[in-house]
Design an enzyme around this catalytic site. Structure first.
Site, PDB file in Angstrom:
ATOM      1  CE1 TYR A   1       8.878  32.500   2.627  1.00 51.12           C
ATOM      2  CE2 TYR A   1       9.302  30.151   2.527  1.00 51.12           C
ATOM      3  CZ  TYR A   1       8.877  31.323   1.928  1.00 51.12           C
ATOM      4  OH  TYR A   1       8.455  31.293   0.626  1.00 51.12           O
TER       5      TYR A   1
ATOM      6  CE  LYS B   1      -0.261  -0.317   5.010  1.00 59.94           C
ATOM      7  NZ  LYS B   1      -0.915  -1.014   6.112  1.00 59.94           N
TER       8      LYS B   1
HETATM    9  C1  LIG Z   1      -0.161  -1.792   6.853  1.00 57.22           C
HETATM   10  C2  LIG Z   1      -0.692  -3.010   7.458  1.00 57.22           C
HETATM   11  C3  LIG Z   1       0.164  -4.077   7.761  1.00 57.22           C
HETATM   12  C4  LIG Z   1       1.662  -3.995   7.687  1.00 57.22           C
HETATM   13  O1  LIG Z   1       2.137  -3.387   8.865  1.00 57.22           O
HETATM   14  P1  LIG Z   1       3.699  -3.251   9.182  1.00 57.22           P
HETATM   15  O2  LIG Z   1       3.753  -2.754  10.575  1.00 57.22           O
HETATM   16  O3  LIG Z   1       4.230  -2.256   8.216  1.00 57.22           O
HETATM   17  O4  LIG Z   1       4.278  -4.591   8.983  1.00 57.22           O
HETATM   18  C5  LIG Z   1      -0.421  -5.250   8.200  1.00 57.22           C
HETATM   19  N1  LIG Z   1      -1.764  -5.351   8.357  1.00 57.22           N
HETATM   20  C6  LIG Z   1      -2.603  -4.320   8.105  1.00 57.22           C
HETATM   21  C7  LIG Z   1      -4.065  -4.509   8.305  1.00 57.22           C
HETATM   22  C8  LIG Z   1      -2.095  -3.120   7.667  1.00 57.22           C
HETATM   23  O5  LIG Z   1      -2.928  -2.102   7.430  1.00 57.22           O
END
Ligand SMILES: *Cc1c(COP(=O)(O)O)cnc(C)c1O
Length: 385
Positions: A276, A36
């Protein structure tokens, strides 16, 4: 030639990490890689291609569009959709063969309706049932799992082919949090049992993210879901040092290096201000290097003051506020080791030219490596090396 501010993606390190994960689970445990958010900023297509090549079983995305991108790139692996979508998106789920997480009766009923208008035959389309065992995000209550399974499996076109839950504090080592995780695990077991009691096969059961994968070997179940570890970083307190101390032989390497070049070196007198808000003033005569990278690239504003960048192996501080597209670095007077157009490394794996990792930046910015990596914006080209 593309812009000099780039994110280099070290393909060999990515493949190394994938192999490490694959080799660290039991023979019958499947591996799902969370790709993702463009593989946490590391290029979802490349990651998915290497996953396929190295025997990974599942990929996980957060949005339909992320799933479609992978299908369009020819990725054949099963894809889990970890977040919810709206009914308008359901057709794309079927079209692209993406496996959704489901849990509410209303959602399931709408999905059933959509499946029946999409499939004219007896096709059985896989869904995974999400159970909320204490994360407090999505999922049904454990006691409702049997009922939900019945709803799914009594439909014409849907079939329950997996069950999952997600841990809230598996990356913490405190006893209280470890107990909370254990409790979540037990509730998940109960939910699975209630589905079995209804006479249904729960399918692939999965609950372990990177932290639980590393620290709770007894919770791997049928599949683990590895995210951050794939990209070379460790989840919070489950550090490389902790693993080493506890004889858990596992290591991964960061994959992404964020780099740019010096586009100007300017002489400043004592008393002059930089950027800034006039938050930084020269206390003595110096030279300031200008870098074409800013917060719109993901170099978050809160990294300054505090962040050093690496030029020819040495660290120099970013001074004054980071702007949207530029920032300034104090390189000192008569510095023969720094020249116009030199490479500047913000973070990256060891030996790439950077002294910082995304974890260092996370500490400076009071955040986590996940956010540092996913913040590197689209404007920064990923260059696979
Ligand atoms: C993003 C996600 C993971 C992976 O988590 P990590 O801590 O990066 O290993 C696993 N399960 C779900 C439901 C997630 O949303």
């Amino acid at each position: 030639m593309s812009r000099c501010t780039q994110a280099l993606i070290y393909k060999d390190n990515l493949e190394y990490n994938i192999k490490q994960i694959k080799n660290s689970v039991g023979k019958n445990v499947k591996v799902c890689l969370a790709v993702k958010a463009d593989a946490y900023g590391h290029d979802a297509i490349l990651t998915s291609q290497l996953a396929e090549k190295n025997g990974i079983d599942f990929l996980a995305v957060a949005t339909i569009d992320e799933g479609i991108e992978l299908r369009e790139a020819g990725i054949k692996l099963p894809i889990l959709l970890l977040s919810l979508c709206v009914p308008d998106e359901f057709e794309e789920i079927f079209k692209n063969n993406i496996t959704p997480l489901v849990f509410s009766k209303e959602y399931i009923n709408l999905l059933i309706k959509a499946s029946e208008s999409f499939f004219s035959d007896e096709t059985k389309f896989s869904v995974h049932l999400a159970v909320d065992t204490g994360m407090g995000r999505i999922g049904c209550y454990p006691q409702d799992a049997g009922e939900e399974a019945k709803l799914i499996n009594n439909s014409k076109n849907l079939i329950l082919s997996g069950m999952c839950t997600h841990f809230a504090v598996s990356d913490s080592l405190s006893q209280e949090n470890q107990e909370y995780t254990k409790n979540q695990y037990n509730k998940f077991m109960q939910a699975i049992q209630s589905v079995k009691n209804e006479g249904f096969d729960p399918g692939i059961c999965h609950c372990a993210c990177s932290a639980a994968f590393l620290n709770n070997k007894d919770m791997h179940f049928d599949m683990i879901r590895a995210g951050i570890i794939t990209y070379g970083y460790y989840p919070d307190e489950i550090t490389a040092e902790y693993l080493q101390k506890n004889n858990k032989n596992f290591n991964v390497k960061p994959i992404m290096a964020l780099k740019t070049k010096i586009v100007s070196i300017r002489h400043f007198n004592k008393g002059q201000f930089v950027s800034y808000g006039r938050t930084w003033q020269c206390t003595k005569e110096t030279n300031i290097a200008v870098l074409p990278i800013g917060y719109a690239d993901g170099l978050l504003r809160r990294f300054s003051p505090g962040l050093n960048v690496t030029i020819n192996g040495k660290d120099y501080p970013i001074v004054g506020r980071i702007c949207m597209d530029q920032c300034m670095v104090d390189i000192g007077l008569n510095n023969s080791e720094v020249a116009l157009w030199d490479d500047v490394y913000i973070f990256g794996p060891k030996d790439c030219g950077a002294n910082n990792s995304a974890q260092t930046l996370a500490q400076i910015g009071n955040t986590i490596s996940y956010e540092v990596c996913t913040s590197i914006s689209k404007r920064v080209k990923r260059i696979i090396v």
